[in-house]
Design an enzyme around this catalytic site. Structure first.
Site, mmCIF file in Angstrom:
data_model
loop_
_atom_site.group_PDB
_atom_site.id
_atom_site.type_symbol
_atom_site.label_atom_id
_atom_site.label_comp_id
_atom_site.label_asym_id
_atom_site.label_seq_id
_atom_site.Cartn_x
_atom_site.Cartn_y
_atom_site.Cartn_z
ATOM 1 N N ASN A 11 0.863 -1.183 0.000
ATOM 2 C CA ASN A 11 0.000 0.000 0.000
ATOM 3 C C ASN A 11 0.897 1.229 0.000
ATOM 4 O OD1 ASN A 11 -1.772 2.081 0.512
ATOM 5 N ND2 ASN A 11 -2.233 1.459 2.623
ATOM 6 N N TRP A 12 0.938 1.892 -1.143
ATOM 7 C CA TRP A 12 1.871 3.015 -1.291
ATOM 8 C C TRP A 12 1.364 4.304 -0.640
ATOM 9 C CZ3 TRP A 12 3.140 2.533 -7.258
ATOM 10 C CH2 TRP A 12 3.763 1.305 -7.481
ATOM 11 N N HIS A 101 -9.243 1.448 5.650
ATOM 12 C CA HIS A 101 -7.881 1.605 6.171
ATOM 13 C C HIS A 101 -7.932 2.598 7.333
ATOM 14 C CE1 HIS A 101 -3.694 2.729 6.566
ATOM 15 N NE2 HIS A 101 -3.405 1.592 5.972
ATOM 16 N N GLU A 103 -6.160 4.970 8.198
ATOM 17 C CA GLU A 103 -5.953 6.385 7.860
ATOM 18 C C GLU A 103 -7.228 6.990 7.286
ATOM 19 O OE1 GLU A 103 -2.389 5.698 5.598
ATOM 20 O OE2 GLU A 103 -1.385 5.175 7.475
ATOM 21 N N GLY A 179 3.398 2.748 10.499
ATOM 22 C CA GLY A 179 4.303 3.858 10.234
ATOM 23 C C GLY A 179 5.111 4.277 11.454
ATOM 24 N N SER A 219 4.261 -1.845 10.013
ATOM 25 C CA SER A 219 5.725 -1.920 10.066
ATOM 26 C C SER A 219 6.269 -3.298 9.699
ATOM 27 C CB SER A 219 6.235 -1.478 11.445
ATOM 28 O OG SER A 219 5.854 -0.139 11.700
ATOM 29 N N GLY A 240 3.226 -0.979 4.167
ATOM 30 C CA GLY A 240 3.215 0.442 3.831
ATOM 31 C C GLY A 240 4.600 0.907 3.444
ATOM 32 N N GLY A 241 5.295 1.554 4.383
ATOM 33 C CA GLY A 241 6.598 2.171 4.111
ATOM 34 C C GLY A 241 7.571 1.298 3.335
HETATM 35 P P1 13P Z 1 3.586 0.656 7.493
HETATM 36 O O1 13P Z 1 4.073 -0.625 6.895
HETATM 37 O O2 13P Z 1 4.278 1.876 6.947
HETATM 38 O O3 13P Z 1 3.559 0.607 8.989
HETATM 39 O O4 13P Z 1 2.055 0.821 7.029
HETATM 40 C C1 13P Z 1 1.178 -0.223 7.213
HETATM 41 C C2 13P Z 1 -0.081 0.103 6.504
HETATM 42 O O5 13P Z 1 -0.825 0.980 6.899
HETATM 43 C C3 13P Z 1 -0.408 -0.666 5.282
HETATM 44 O O6 13P Z 1 -1.706 -0.430 4.885
#
Ligand code: 13P
Length: 258
Positions: A11-12, A101, A103, A179, A219, A240-241
């Protein structure tokens, strides 16, 4: 025991323009072998503006990866300035859409009702929802993690037909691990994924729960992916990251041979 194919998705979030997006997919796939694609389904979930470019790349180079979108509107069309509908995504050969999600839930006000409407729209359009669930740090600290996750699962899945429920992917993403560099311990992550599976069994039966792909997100990195993926109830990773770094994401995709 049902064999669930591991499912790794990047997930970018709001990163990479369409040119950078092409470059990243080219770099990642350069590092992958046919056995990696056999071992896991691999998906990328770019921002809307890069979907068309990645679709063209996937088709042109016959890349065995799938495409996801980060969000959608709950209506198929209409006066919703700035929104993107599921039929638009379907035309771009998008297979997956993230629903709920954290966010979206915390920064954009998506509540359980909105998430459900979006999930219904995704199913109506013939795509696969990835229903994201997970507790915040405060909720975890007061011992409410399971209650929160069960509530989000019930809101997302109650009343679906068995066939619909069986097609859903669940992503358990504890908000405090996203994150932050703070990962849930593999035992904790697995216990929560097992709890999610038990809850799905209550909602949609044992067979649906047994076959459901449940990802962990928060993470996920090259250093923890093997331990996470070796756990009984973790069927994949929503990254994510680390999915923005070609080397890291390729290593995560190759977890089965590390
Ligand atoms: P991170 O891997 O950056 O913690 O993000 C996870 C995420 O929200 C994937 O949807």
């Amino acid at each position: 025991m049902t064999e669930r194919q591991p499912f790794i998705a990047g997930n970018w979030k709001m990163n990479l323009d369409h040119l950078e997006a092409i470059q990243l997919v080219q770099q990642v796939t350069y590092h992958l072998e046919p056995e990696d694609y056999r071992a896991s389904e691999i998906a990328v979930i770019p921002p809307f503006t890069a979907l068309r470019s990645i679709q063209t790349l996937i088709e042109g180079d016959r890349l065995p990866i799938t495409l996801g979108a980060q969000d959608c509107h709950w209506e198929d069309s209409g006066a919703y300035t700035g929104a993107i509908s599921v039929p638009m995504l379907a035309k771009l050969k998008v297979s997956y859409v993230l629903c709920g999600h954290s966010e979206r839930r915390t920064l954009f006000g998506d509540d359980d009702e909105t998430v459900r409407a979006k999930l219904d729209a995704v199913l109506r359009g013939g795509l696969t929802p990835i229903l994201c669930v997970g507790e915040t740090l405060e909720q975890r600290e007061v011992g409410a993690a399971e209650t929160v996750v069960a509530g989000q699962l019930r809101a997302g899945l109650n009343g679906l037909t068995l066939g619909e429920a069986a097609s859903v992917v669940v992503a358990y993403e504890p908000v405090w691990a996203i994150g932050t560099g703070r990962t849930a311990s593999p035992q904790d992550a697995d216990a929560m994924c097992a709890f999610a599976r038990k809850t799905v069994a209550e909602i949609a039966g044992d067979a649906t729960a047994e076959g459901m792909r449940i990802q962990y997100g928060g993470s996920v990195k090259p250093g923890n992916v093997v331990d996470l993926m070796s756990r009984e109830d973790i069927d994949g990773a929503l990254v994510g990251g680390a999915s923005l770094d070609a080397d890291d994401f390729a290593i995560i995709c190759r977890h089965h041979r590390l």
